[in-house]
Design a protein around this motif. Structure first.
Motif, PDB file in Angstrom:
ATOM      1  N   VAL A   1      -3.243   4.888  -3.064  1.00  0.00           N
ATOM      2  CA  VAL A   1      -4.061   4.603  -1.873  1.00  0.00           C
ATOM      3  C   VAL A   1      -5.053   5.736  -1.626  1.00  0.00           C
ATOM      4  CG1 VAL A   1      -4.009   4.216   0.636  1.00  0.00           C
ATOM      5  CG2 VAL A   1      -2.245   3.192  -0.822  1.00  0.00           C
ATOM      6  N   SER A   2      -4.559   6.981  -1.727  1.00  0.00           N
ATOM      7  CA  SER A   2      -5.432   8.090  -1.333  1.00  0.00           C
ATOM      8  C   SER A   2      -6.578   8.285  -2.332  1.00  0.00           C
ATOM      9  CB  SER A   2      -4.644   9.383  -1.117  1.00  0.00           C
ATOM     10  OG  SER A   2      -4.347   9.950  -2.348  1.00  0.00           O
TER      11      SER A   2
ATOM     12  N   GLU B   1     -14.623   7.732   0.796  1.00  0.00           N
ATOM     13  CA  GLU B   1     -15.109   8.720   1.772  1.00  0.00           C
ATOM     14  C   GLU B   1     -16.320   9.463   1.215  1.00  0.00           C
ATOM     15  OE1 GLU B   1     -10.935   9.590   4.094  1.00  0.00           O
ATOM     16  OE2 GLU B   1     -11.711  11.128   2.731  1.00  0.00           O
ATOM     17  N   ARG B   2     -16.231   9.837  -0.076  1.00  0.00           N
ATOM     18  CA  ARG B   2     -17.328  10.611  -0.673  1.00  0.00           C
ATOM     19  C   ARG B   2     -18.499   9.728  -1.106  1.00  0.00           C
ATOM     20  NH1 ARG B   2     -15.340  15.473  -3.281  1.00  0.00           N
ATOM     21  NH2 ARG B   2     -17.164  15.563  -4.621  1.00  0.00           N
TER      22      ARG B   2
ATOM     23  N   VAL C   1     -18.517   0.545  -5.161  1.00  0.00           N
ATOM     24  CA  VAL C   1     -17.441  -0.442  -5.004  1.00  0.00           C
ATOM     25  C   VAL C   1     -16.244  -0.013  -5.860  1.00  0.00           C
ATOM     26  CG1 VAL C   1     -16.763  -2.807  -5.599  1.00  0.00           C
ATOM     27  CG2 VAL C   1     -18.927  -2.387  -4.426  1.00  0.00           C
ATOM     28  N   VAL C   2     -15.072  -0.002  -5.242  1.00  0.00           N
ATOM     29  CA  VAL C   2     -13.859   0.362  -5.985  1.00  0.00           C
ATOM     30  C   VAL C   2     -13.108  -0.916  -6.378  1.00  0.00           C
ATOM     31  CG1 VAL C   2     -11.698   1.652  -5.948  1.00  0.00           C
ATOM     32  CG2 VAL C   2     -13.697   2.548  -4.737  1.00  0.00           C
ATOM     33  N   LYS C   3     -13.090  -1.168  -7.686  1.00  0.00           N
ATOM     34  CA  LYS C   3     -12.298  -2.280  -8.258  1.00  0.00           C
ATOM     35  C   LYS C   3     -11.121  -1.596  -8.941  1.00  0.00           C
ATOM     36  CE  LYS C   3     -13.383  -4.424 -12.304  1.00  0.00           C
ATOM     37  NZ  LYS C   3     -14.267  -5.112 -13.261  1.00  0.00           N
ATOM     38  N   ALA C   4      -9.954  -1.697  -8.334  1.00  0.00           N
ATOM     39  CA  ALA C   4      -8.880  -0.842  -8.849  1.00  0.00           C
ATOM     40  C   ALA C   4      -7.501  -1.486  -8.800  1.00  0.00           C
ATOM     41  CB  ALA C   4      -8.849   0.463  -8.038  1.00  0.00           C
TER      42      ALA C   4
ATOM     43  N   GLY D   1     -10.283   1.014   1.289  1.00  0.00           N
ATOM     44  CA  GLY D   1     -11.607   0.803   0.698  1.00  0.00           C
ATOM     45  C   GLY D   1     -11.611   0.011  -0.598  1.00  0.00           C
ATOM     46  N   LEU D   2     -10.465  -0.521  -0.981  1.00  0.00           N
ATOM     47  CA  LEU D   2     -10.425  -1.347  -2.200  1.00  0.00           C
ATOM     48  C   LEU D   2     -11.186  -2.656  -1.970  1.00  0.00           C
ATOM     49  CD1 LEU D   2      -8.494  -1.593  -5.003  1.00  0.00           C
ATOM     50  CD2 LEU D   2      -7.647  -3.492  -3.664  1.00  0.00           C
TER      51      LEU D   2
END
Ligand code: V47
Ligand code: SF4
Length: 369
Positions: free
Chosen positions: A132-133, A140-141, A146-149, A177-178
């Motif tokens: 998660v972090s 945040e940065r 887009v985060v595809k994870a 943010g996922l």
């Protein structure tokens, strides 16, 4: 019109009937798809698939400026088809620091990258907070990226170690943010095959349930199929049927990605798939998965030459610039680690298609006509 003539002149009765179904927009049955797999008429199957593709995507073919990040190769599951995942004590074991990962995201961002695709091993010492972090810190940065994870395998693992529900885990990842879930971990759904190649990780029902839950929560996902090892054609079709059924239910899958198996350095061994099998699998998936908008020709597993031909046999997407891929490279792919945007545009133009730079959700970012 041309296709009508091709279908009319088809000498094989079953293939002619399948062609007629395609022309009339009727859904193919699993038996039809199996028939196509056993046929060696690649040009005919490819022409049918390309006709369907053009109805869905016109002359457009997609790519994305992205980066794949494989944070660690340490993995508790040790699937026999995988040359990437190793135990912690293996000399090849690695684990990237969060700072290292953020630096990679920064480079991608500075090059105009739109997406980071994060997938790796499942280390025994990672807690849910670690997964998660990482998402939270990237967002945040770099809020625009887009985060595809995390595949269903990783999400299942998080639920298992924390005794929490899939919904709970997915909601926490979404809040961090996922934006989307990649398709990895599906392999082949058949229980017989999973027992041989991947007995320990999330099974078919768990994979499908995680994607169902994600779709319900408004998280789109991708679907894959690893083919060319010990599975039969019937098992490939059963795999695609289960995806088609879930897509009928949720509509949450964005793209289907057939992944050609690479055997080098794996415990399972075996042979590399043929180009004919690769192209047939792309084409049949385009024909059978009538409720999927996109079929991806992943150049890392197919090689850029076959991926380029696939753009005329049902596929409409090459994935992206990637930058760094370790999973299939560990198993011997001869593809480069990355592609430039210019090279992807060239490959698409040479295939006679119009290159469209896309975002993760297939929105057009730029058209290079
Ligand atoms: O799940 C592992 C595959 C997958 C091998 O969602 C192998 O857009 C070939 O799923 N030979 C991870 N393949 C990669 C993946 C993916 C890739 C590109 C785009 C997307 C997307 C998803 O790689 C694993 C497994 O099926 N894999 N070992 C191998 N020896
Ligand atoms: Fe681990 Fe995924 Fe490789 Fe299986 S395929 S060993 S889960 S990294």
């Amino acid at each position: 019109m041309e296709l009508e003539v091709l279908v009319k002149n088809q000498k094989n009765r079953k293939l002619r009937e399948i062609g007629q179904k395609v022309l009339e927009d009727r859904r193919l049955s699993p038996e039809d798809a199996i028939e196509l797999f056993y046929s060696n008429q690649l040009a005919y199957i490819g022409a049918l698939a390309e006709w369907v593709n053009r109805k869905k995507n016109g002359m457009f073919a997609y790519f994305i400026v992205n980066r794949q990040i494989n944070p660690t190769n340490i993995c508790v599951y040790q699937c026999d088809f995988c040359a990437f995942g190793v135990v912690k004590s293996d000399p090849k074991a690695y684990e990237m620091s969060v700072e290292e990962i953020l630096e990679k995201v920064k480079q991608t961002y500075l090059q105009g990258g739109r997406e980071v695709h994060i997938v790796g091993g499942v280390p025994p010492h990672w807690r849910v907070e670690d997964y998660v972090s990482l998402v939270r810190k990237i967002k945040e940065r770099f809020p625009e990226v887009v985060v595809k994870a995390w595949t269903a395998v990783e999400i299942h693992h998080m639920a298992k170690i924390s005794k929490r529900s899939y919904e709970d885990i997915l909601l926490e990842l979404k809040e961090a943010g996922l934006s989307a879930i990649p398709g990895g971990g599906a392999e082949i759904f058949s229980e017989r095959v999973r027992k041989i190649i991947a007995p320990y990780k999330a099974n078919a029902e768990e994979y499908l349930e995680i994607h169902r839950t994600a779709h319900k929560l408004g998280i789109p996902s991708n679907a894959t199929m690893l083919y060319g090892h010990v599975e039969t054609y019937e098992e490939r079709v059963e795999h695609m049927l289960r995806l088609r059924e879930l897509q009928d239910e949720t509509g949450g899958f964005q793209v289907f990605i057939p992944l050609a198996y690479w055997p080098e350095g794996t415990r399972l061994g075996g042979k590399r798939t043929s180009s004919v099998d690769d192209l047939k699998t792309i084409a049949i998936s385009r024909l059978f998965l009538d409720n999927f908008a996109h079929i991806k020709a992943y150049w890392i597993t197919l090689g850029e030459r076959v991926a380029q031909i696939a753009l005329n046999m049902g596929a409409d997407d090459l994935d992206g610039t990637i930058e760094e891929e370790r999973i299939v490279h560990a198993a011997g792919t001869k593809s480069p680690y990355k592609q430039t945007k210019e090279k992807l545009i060239k490959l698409i133009k040479e295939a006679g298609k119009i290159p469209v730079e896309r975002d993760t959700f297939y929105n057009s970012v730029a058209i290079y006509s």
